[in-house]
Write an enzyme that holds these catalytic residues in place. Structure first.
Site, mmCIF file in Angstrom:
data_model
loop_
_atom_site.group_PDB
_atom_site.id
_atom_site.type_symbol
_atom_site.label_atom_id
_atom_site.label_comp_id
_atom_site.label_asym_id
_atom_site.label_seq_id
_atom_site.Cartn_x
_atom_site.Cartn_y
_atom_site.Cartn_z
ATOM 1 N N ARG A 74 0.827 -1.210 0.000
ATOM 2 C CA ARG A 74 0.000 0.000 0.000
ATOM 3 C C ARG A 74 0.864 1.264 0.000
ATOM 4 O O ARG A 74 0.438 2.324 -0.415
ATOM 5 C CB ARG A 74 -0.966 -0.025 1.201
ATOM 6 N N TYR A 132 -15.703 17.489 -14.968
ATOM 7 C CA TYR A 132 -16.056 16.062 -14.978
ATOM 8 C C TYR A 132 -17.137 15.853 -13.911
ATOM 9 O O TYR A 132 -17.003 16.328 -12.773
ATOM 10 C CB TYR A 132 -14.808 15.238 -14.666
ATOM 11 N N ASP A 206 -7.011 19.339 -13.977
ATOM 12 C CA ASP A 206 -7.251 17.983 -14.451
ATOM 13 C C ASP A 206 -6.924 17.980 -15.947
ATOM 14 O O ASP A 206 -7.635 18.584 -16.746
ATOM 15 C CB ASP A 206 -8.726 17.626 -14.188
ATOM 16 N N LYS A 231 -7.812 6.885 -19.068
ATOM 17 C CA LYS A 231 -8.262 7.343 -20.375
ATOM 18 C C LYS A 231 -7.124 7.264 -21.403
ATOM 19 O O LYS A 231 -6.634 6.184 -21.666
ATOM 20 C CB LYS A 231 -8.856 8.746 -20.251
#
Ligand SMILES: *Cc1c(COP(=O)(O)O)cnc(C)c1O
Length: 414
Positions: A74, A132, A206, A231
């Protein structure tokens, strides 16, 4: 446990060579994870939840940061670190200094991790309406409950923004997208950053639609860059990942600490798929962009179409601005059909090559109807005021043969 952290900043792998002037396509193609003689040429997937030591002394050295090494999955993983270094190097292509990258489990977790690391109760974040959809919801339904104040405004209106910056207390961040989803509005990034700096406020962009291949925000003075690497950076639609880019070690340490404790870490397999995708990013983006330009011009010539949103078009309001701050105009466009929802239904159902799906950035052409999907939960009035009408169709233009894409759209329009 500074050990994992210190590994994450090693952009030097790419930059501190005698190849400091390498271009983006070279950088993307490089396999430059740390290697020993006879080890794998291609980045291996380290599928291990923890890392072990030969002695307690060695363990202590890693835990206290005297030695570099990994501790627990992690916190960091060699596969993930290699991809972080590559993305940081891409963003830093034209910069003297290293940048820092933290990979996360998705674009949304990158946004949440960054915002939680930067904001506390009582702080204010200023952002735009046309974001978004998930980001708007995160701000409205989660962060606002934590006592963080959110102001939505028109970031194209810099005078209005300055008035807000003077009037509002505790403004910590300005958060934006350019071009924005789904209407491809562009913001004057340099002017926005200058204004934010004047008031000592950090900026977050972003940059998912552009990737570092088309637009590099840190060069323009932005403090933090967000990617949904799900993406275009991955490009093949087979993994969810996100990334946060920042400029200095203190910020990186804080972001890493939040990522570690929120558990928003990326997994090694998805990081590896992202690494694979990045290798062909420049090739893919060139084709995406030229196809999008041709499709935008085609749509603009059609009687059924009221308006085409694509910054590459001469007729587009943002064309000059986009020419200045982007290297190409991207693969995303949207267009408004004259017949509203009925026309959108007919068109989307009739497409045979393009697929209706809720993502973007894959090699194939994708369609989305924002008003009934990504922007469904946005107040209809705000939706309309921002050009997200019932006749609006968003297209993520793929890398297929452009003749085939145009033929599919022509048939569906007719
Ligand atoms: C998809 C997307 C996100 C969210 O990313 P996920 O990887 O789906 O969590 C954020 N911003 C933009 C612009 C996006 O397109």
């Amino acid at each position: 446990m500074s050990s994992d952290f210190s590994k994450v900043k090693a952009v030097k792998d790419y930059k501190n060579t005698d190849m400091t002037k390498i271009k983006m396509d070279t950088l993307c193609a490089m396999e430059k994870h740390s290697k020993e003689n006879g080890s794998a040429h291609i980045l291996p997937i380290n599928a291990s939840s923890a890392f072990s030591y030969n002695s307690l002394e060695a363990s202590i050295e890693v835990f206290t940061g005297q030695q570099e090494g990994f501790v627990y999955g992690r916190y960091g993983n060699p596969t993930i670190t290699a991809v972080e270094n590559k993305l940081a190097a891409m963003e830093a292509l034209n910069l003297e200094d290293d940048l820092y990258c933290t990979l996360t489990s998705s674009g949304m977790s990158a946004i949440a991790t960054l915002l939680i690391s930067q904001l506390k109760a009582g702080d204010r974040i200023i952002t735009q309406y046309n974001l978004y959809g998930g980001t708007t919801e995160l701000l409205k339904s989660i962060l606002s409950k934590q006592g963080i104040h959110i102001s939505f405004c028109d970031l194209e209106d810099l005078d209005g923004l300055e008035k807000k910056l003077i009037a509002e207390k505790n403004v910590k961040l300005i958060y934006f997208e350019s071009p924005s989803n789904p209407t491809l509005n562009c913001l004057d990034i340099k002017s926005l950053v200058d204004l934010a700096k004047k008031y000592g406020i950090d900026t977050v962009m972003d940059n998912t639609f552009c990737t570092p291949y088309l637009q590099r925000g840190i060069e323009m003075g932005i403090d933090f860059i967000i990617y949904s690497t799900t993406k275009f950076l991955n490009g093949h639609g087979n993994a969810l990942t996100g990334a946060i880019i920042c400029k200095n070690e203190a910020e990186q340490k804080s972001i890493w600490n939040h990522m570690k404790l929120l558990g928003s870490n990326c997994n090694p397999f998805d990081a590896w798929l992202l690494h694979n995708g990045i290798k062909t990013l420049p090739l893919r983006m060139d084709k995406h962009c030229s196809n999008a330009m041709a499709l935008a011009e085609f749509l603009e010539s059609r009687d059924e179409v009221l308006k085409v949103n694509y910054p590459g078009l001469n007729s587009n309001k943002y064309h000059k601005l986009a020419t200045r701050q982007m290297d190409h105009f991207g693969a995303m466009l949207s267009f408004e059909l004259k017949g509203g929802l009925e026309a959108a239904k007919k068109f989307m159902n009739a497409c045979q090559l393009a697929t209706i799906t809720s993502t973007l950035g894959n090699v194939d052409t994708l369609l989305l109807h924002p008003a009934t999907s990504s922007h469904l939960n946005i107040d209809p009035e705000i939706r309309k005021a921002n050009g997200i009408t019932d006749g609006l169709v968003r297209v993520s233009v793929g890398i297929e043969n452009i003749g085939d894409i145009k033929a599919d759209f022509k048939r569906a329009l007719e």
